[in-house]
Design a protein around this motif. Structure first.
Motif, mmCIF file in Angstrom:
data_model
loop_
_atom_site.group_PDB
_atom_site.id
_atom_site.type_symbol
_atom_site.label_atom_id
_atom_site.label_comp_id
_atom_site.label_asym_id
_atom_site.label_seq_id
_atom_site.Cartn_x
_atom_site.Cartn_y
_atom_site.Cartn_z
ATOM 1 N N ILE A 173 19.369 8.023 38.368
ATOM 2 C CA ILE A 173 19.808 7.180 39.494
ATOM 3 C C ILE A 173 18.672 6.928 40.482
ATOM 4 O O ILE A 173 18.736 6.021 41.273
ATOM 5 C CB ILE A 173 21.036 7.773 40.229
ATOM 6 N N ILE A 229 6.768 6.895 38.033
ATOM 7 C CA ILE A 229 6.937 8.148 37.297
ATOM 8 C C ILE A 229 7.668 7.934 35.964
ATOM 9 O O ILE A 229 7.824 8.879 35.186
ATOM 10 C CB ILE A 229 7.725 9.199 38.122
ATOM 11 N N TYR A 234 8.945 20.539 41.849
ATOM 12 C CA TYR A 234 8.727 20.685 43.296
ATOM 13 C C TYR A 234 9.917 20.232 44.145
ATOM 14 O O TYR A 234 10.201 20.789 45.202
ATOM 15 C CB TYR A 234 7.463 19.892 43.722
ATOM 16 N N ASP A 235 10.631 19.195 43.666
ATOM 17 C CA ASP A 235 11.678 18.590 44.495
ATOM 18 C C ASP A 235 12.873 19.509 44.710
ATOM 19 O O ASP A 235 13.589 19.365 45.711
ATOM 20 C CB ASP A 235 12.153 17.263 43.871
ATOM 21 N N LYS A 246 16.744 3.697 29.817
ATOM 22 C CA LYS A 246 15.799 3.010 30.692
ATOM 23 C C LYS A 246 15.233 3.937 31.766
ATOM 24 O O LYS A 246 15.993 4.552 32.512
ATOM 25 C CB LYS A 246 16.528 1.842 31.362
ATOM 26 N N ALA A 253 6.869 14.912 38.675
ATOM 27 C CA ALA A 253 8.235 14.374 38.794
ATOM 28 C C ALA A 253 9.231 15.207 37.985
ATOM 29 O O ALA A 253 8.897 15.775 36.946
ATOM 30 C CB ALA A 253 8.260 12.927 38.322
ATOM 31 N N ASN A 254 10.442 15.230 38.475
ATOM 32 C CA ASN A 254 11.536 15.938 37.811
ATOM 33 C C ASN A 254 12.185 15.007 36.774
ATOM 34 O O ASN A 254 12.713 13.958 37.136
ATOM 35 C CB ASN A 254 12.566 16.345 38.879
ATOM 36 N N GLU A 282 20.414 5.803 32.418
ATOM 37 C CA GLU A 282 19.229 5.922 33.269
ATOM 38 C C GLU A 282 19.397 7.056 34.269
ATOM 39 O O GLU A 282 20.467 7.644 34.394
ATOM 40 C CB GLU A 282 18.990 4.595 34.005
ATOM 41 N N PRO A 301 6.749 5.619 43.148
ATOM 42 C CA PRO A 301 5.350 5.312 42.791
ATOM 43 C C PRO A 301 4.343 6.308 43.368
ATOM 44 O O PRO A 301 3.311 6.573 42.744
ATOM 45 C CB PRO A 301 5.112 3.915 43.378
ATOM 46 N N ARG A 302 4.661 6.894 44.531
ATOM 47 C CA ARG A 302 3.690 7.818 45.148
ATOM 48 C C ARG A 302 3.505 9.098 44.334
ATOM 49 O O ARG A 302 2.522 9.800 44.480
ATOM 50 C CB ARG A 302 4.116 8.161 46.577
ATOM 51 N N ARG A 303 4.459 9.384 43.459
ATOM 52 C CA ARG A 303 4.371 10.615 42.658
ATOM 53 C C ARG A 303 3.858 10.329 41.242
ATOM 54 O O ARG A 303 3.768 11.256 40.434
ATOM 55 C CB ARG A 303 5.763 11.251 42.536
ATOM 56 N N ASN A 355 17.816 -4.401 37.052
ATOM 57 C CA ASN A 355 19.025 -3.602 36.857
ATOM 58 C C ASN A 355 20.252 -4.494 36.942
ATOM 59 O O ASN A 355 21.149 -4.421 36.111
ATOM 60 C CB ASN A 355 19.111 -2.500 37.915
ATOM 61 N N PRO A 402 13.139 4.379 35.383
ATOM 62 C CA PRO A 402 13.175 3.522 36.576
ATOM 63 C C PRO A 402 12.035 2.500 36.606
ATOM 64 O O PRO A 402 10.959 2.756 36.075
ATOM 65 C CB PRO A 402 13.038 4.509 37.731
ATOM 66 N N ILE A 403 12.337 1.363 37.216
ATOM 67 C CA ILE A 403 11.315 0.332 37.358
ATOM 68 C C ILE A 403 11.138 -0.006 38.829
ATOM 69 O O ILE A 403 12.051 0.182 39.638
ATOM 70 C CB ILE A 403 11.679 -0.937 36.560
ATOM 71 N N THR A 404 9.964 -0.476 39.168
ATOM 72 C CA THR A 404 9.671 -0.864 40.550
ATOM 73 C C THR A 404 10.113 -2.305 40.739
ATOM 74 O O THR A 404 9.732 -3.177 39.968
ATOM 75 C CB THR A 404 8.163 -0.733 40.812
HETATM 76 P P1 NAD Z 1 12.777 6.591 44.681
HETATM 77 O O1 NAD Z 1 14.050 7.155 44.166
HETATM 78 O O2 NAD Z 1 11.855 6.016 43.673
HETATM 79 O O3 NAD Z 1 11.966 7.723 45.442
HETATM 80 C C1 NAD Z 1 12.277 8.255 46.701
HETATM 81 C C2 NAD Z 1 11.637 9.630 46.821
HETATM 82 O O4 NAD Z 1 12.439 10.543 46.107
HETATM 83 C C3 NAD Z 1 10.256 9.722 46.191
HETATM 84 O O5 NAD Z 1 9.234 9.425 47.085
HETATM 85 C C4 NAD Z 1 10.195 11.146 45.738
HETATM 86 O O6 NAD Z 1 9.793 11.955 46.803
HETATM 87 C C5 NAD Z 1 11.630 11.480 45.412
HETATM 88 N N1 NAD Z 1 11.932 11.379 43.975
HETATM 89 C C6 NAD Z 1 12.633 10.396 43.340
HETATM 90 N N2 NAD Z 1 12.763 10.665 42.051
HETATM 91 C C7 NAD Z 1 12.125 11.840 41.846
HETATM 92 C C8 NAD Z 1 11.921 12.644 40.701
HETATM 93 N N3 NAD Z 1 12.378 12.300 39.487
HETATM 94 N N4 NAD Z 1 11.212 13.783 40.850
HETATM 95 C C9 NAD Z 1 10.753 14.150 42.029
HETATM 96 N N5 NAD Z 1 10.906 13.457 43.162
HETATM 97 C C10 NAD Z 1 11.601 12.303 43.064
HETATM 98 O O7 NAD Z 1 13.136 5.504 45.780
HETATM 99 P P2 NAD Z 1 12.221 4.392 46.467
HETATM 100 O O8 NAD Z 1 10.898 4.984 46.836
HETATM 101 O O9 NAD Z 1 13.078 3.798 47.502
HETATM 102 O O10 NAD Z 1 12.019 3.282 45.359
HETATM 103 C C11 NAD Z 1 10.837 3.139 44.587
HETATM 104 C C12 NAD Z 1 11.001 1.963 43.653
HETATM 105 O O11 NAD Z 1 12.013 2.238 42.707
HETATM 106 C C13 NAD Z 1 11.403 0.659 44.342
HETATM 107 O O12 NAD Z 1 10.657 -0.404 43.794
HETATM 108 C C14 NAD Z 1 12.859 0.509 43.988
HETATM 109 O O13 NAD Z 1 13.245 -0.853 43.938
HETATM 110 C C15 NAD Z 1 12.890 1.123 42.612
HETATM 111 N N6 NAD Z 1 14.207 1.619 42.181
HETATM 112 C C16 NAD Z 1 14.507 1.483 40.873
HETATM 113 C C17 NAD Z 1 15.690 1.984 40.382
HETATM 114 C C18 NAD Z 1 15.974 1.814 38.915
HETATM 115 O O14 NAD Z 1 15.120 1.373 38.172
HETATM 116 N N7 NAD Z 1 17.172 2.171 38.461
HETATM 117 C C19 NAD Z 1 16.597 2.631 41.228
HETATM 118 C C20 NAD Z 1 16.255 2.791 42.581
HETATM 119 C C21 NAD Z 1 15.057 2.278 43.045
#
Ligand code: NAD
Length: 492
Positions: free
Chosen positions: A280, A32, A333-334, A87, A293-294, A278, A285-287, A102, A89-91
């Motif tokens: 937190i 996202i 939505y969240d 920054k 996304a918010n 950034e 990825p699913r969204r 990070n 978020p990155i996967t």
């Molecule tokens: P995540 O925070 O990406 O998402 C968890 C769930 O929270 C999502 O499925 C979604 O339903 C909801 N969500 C998160 N952010 C949202 C938003 N902005 N708006 C609406 N819904 C939101 O956590 P995850 O699924 O455990 O991690 C996904 C990837 O992100 C992993 O590869 C992880 O390593 C990475 N990650 C990166 C950072 C960073 O770049 N700072 C921090 C945490 C995780």
């Protein structure tokens, strides 16, 4: 350098051309990330933020396009130039791929302080703690995150917890300065110094020393376990909370979640020369690619960035418009809740709603007003005092099976030299000789303490190790026992 693509063509007309623009580095990230970054930058430019954006590419997409570190070669150069990094978020690939970017960024750029405001937006976002407004200040570089781990025996692995006086001084002073400059009243320190008397003990000691320099602020210390319970249960008794890296990592997520949603919180990573801002949450990825996304978490990171780069008036404008949007029930939505929310919107629509409210202030939620200097300063540490250091003995760690503690002690005593004699043996931190509990569980990992007669030298340790080697012992590590100004620098 890649040019910045504005969402709306009119963005530039809001810029004040008489004020200088500040160069920042931006990464749109994965999942996202690009959508929420577009939304956040759209709001910032519409609010008149004076930014000159250099875009870099880091993350999974870069990794998959053939860069094993997940970073394009020029990316770090841009951050070195601009010193400010926003920054998305990155996967992080699981079970292989590149190291966490990070962690790498924090270490490379000396970003020692992680600042995370955790605020409840009652009654507009569901929360268990309506009045919550806590800032977690987490030490970001030291502690168990040095990443120094070893397997020592068949059964035992170790991770080193490193805490420095300079690191403690920097983060604790940062927390007090932050509190003072942001009109906070109290700084609380969490440690576990009843158990880790030297490492967490140093953090606590430095906290007490620095607290005395800030008589206008209350300072208090909690043991982290009961402190964490209190934070989860009654967060309103806390204001600014400072803690070592691991506790901060865990409790800053807890605090953000109990405030309402991890999707709303942003964070600042501050160093002496560089800073990174950034959301937190991760890349969800699913969204991705669905405009759902918010963008609020990243926007809050960006607001902290604006304060940091000296544009507090724009930060206030954006923050108050965001608060008004939340109050008006325009929700993604969240955080959408029937009965409270008025309109469920996507990422782009949410950004537009904030832009429409630029210049407005919330009516029920508390409006914010940032001012220059609320974020940017250097929390220097004083030069380390030089103590008189004397070698008083050595802990020799053995990988050993087959002997009962008393038999092991007898064999070790045979190896003792005139200068270093066996003092005690412990297994997993429990003394097993002399006078050990017969019930103590032992394994293949032993800490054998040899105490010196008076001051000993490295040569005495080498002599001892030679004798242990000749007797067939597998010593896996030694740890020297030093006295500093006559005080033991090791646990009893
Ligand atoms: P995540 O925070 O990406 O998402 C968890 C769930 O929270 C999502 O499925 C979604 O339903 C909801 N969500 C998160 N952010 C949202 C938003 N902005 N708006 C609406 N819904 C939101 O956590 P995850 O699924 O455990 O991690 C996904 C990837 O992100 C992993 O590869 C992880 O390593 C990475 N990650 C990166 C950072 C960073 O770049 N700072 C921090 C945490 C995780």
């Amino acid at each position: 350098m890649v040019g910045f693509r504005y969402l709306e063509g009119s963005a530039l007309t809001y810029r004040n051309h008489y004020m200088s623009h500040r160069a920042i580095t931006v990464a749109r990230g994965d999942g996202i990330g690009p959508e929420i970054m577009d939304a956040a930058l759209h709001i910032l430019t519409e609010a008149g933020a004076r930014l000159e954006i250099e875009e870099i590419r880091i993350g999974e997409k870069v990794f998959l396009s053939g860069h094993p570190t997940g970073v394009e070669p020029d990316a770090w150069e841009s951050i070195r130039r601009t010193r400010v990094f926003l920054k998305a978020p990155i996967t992080t690939p699981q079970g292989g791929g590149f190291k966490s970017l990070n962690v790498t960024t924090r270490k490379m750029f000396g970003l020692y302080a992680n600042v995370r405001p955790c605020v409840a937006y009652h009654p507009f976002v569901a929360t268990k703690h309506p009045g919550m407004d806590v800032v977690i200040v987490r030490e970001n570089e030291e502690d168990l995150y040095a990443g120094i781990e070893h397997r020592q025996t068949d059964q035992v692995v170790q991770c080193l917890k490193l805490i420095s006086r300079a690191g403690c001084e920097r983060i604790v002073r940062y927390a007090f300065e932050y509190a003072r400059r942001n009109n906070r009243k109290k700084v609380t320190c969490f440690t576990k110094d009843n158990i880790m008397k030297l490492t967490d003990g140093l953090f606590h000691k430095v906290f007490d020393e620095i607290a005395r320099e800030y008589p206008d602020l209350a300072g208090e210390h909690w043991i982290v376990d009961i402190g964490a319970a209190k934070l989860a249960d009654t967060p309103c008794v806390f204001d600014v909370v400072v803690m070592p890296n691991l506790y901060g990592d865990i409790l800053s997520d807890v605090a953000a979640q109990i405030a309402g949603s991890v999707g709303l919180a942003g964070s600042a990573n501050i160093g002496e020369k560089f800073a990174m801002f950034e959301a937190i949450h991760g890349s969800a990825p699913r969204r991705a690619g669905q405009n759902v996304a918010n963008p609020s978490g990243l926007l809050h990171g960006a607001i902290m960035m604006l304060v940091h780069i000296g544009q507090p008036e724009v930060a206030s404008l954006v923050h108050n418009a965001w608060l008004k949007t939340m109050e008006d029930g325009v929700h993604t939505y969240d955080v959408f809740a029937a009965g409270v929310s008025k309109e469920k919107v996507g990422t782009r629509e949410f950004a537009r709603a904030v832009v429409e409210r630029l210049g407005q202030s919330p009516e029920q939620l508390r409006a914010v007003q940032y001012f220059a200097g609320a974020s940017q300063w250097t929390a220097a540490s004083s030069p380390a005092p030089k103590a008189k250091k004397e070698l008083a003995g050595v802990d020799v760690f053995l990988d050993h099976v087959g002997d009962e503690p008393r038999e092991l002690a007898r064999r070790l005593e045979d190896c003792a030299t005139g200068r270093l004699v066996l003092h005690n043996i412990a297994a997993r931190g429990v003394k097993v000789y002399p006078d050990g509990f017969p019930e103590a569980v032992t394994g293949d990992h032993w800490r054998c303490r040899f105490a010196g007669h008076g001051v000993v030298s490295h040569r005495d340790v080498i002599d001892l190790l030679s004798r242990l080697e000749a007797a067939g012992f597998d010593f896996i590590k030694t740890e020297h026992l030093y006295n500093f100004d006559g005080q033991a620098g090791f646990t009893a």
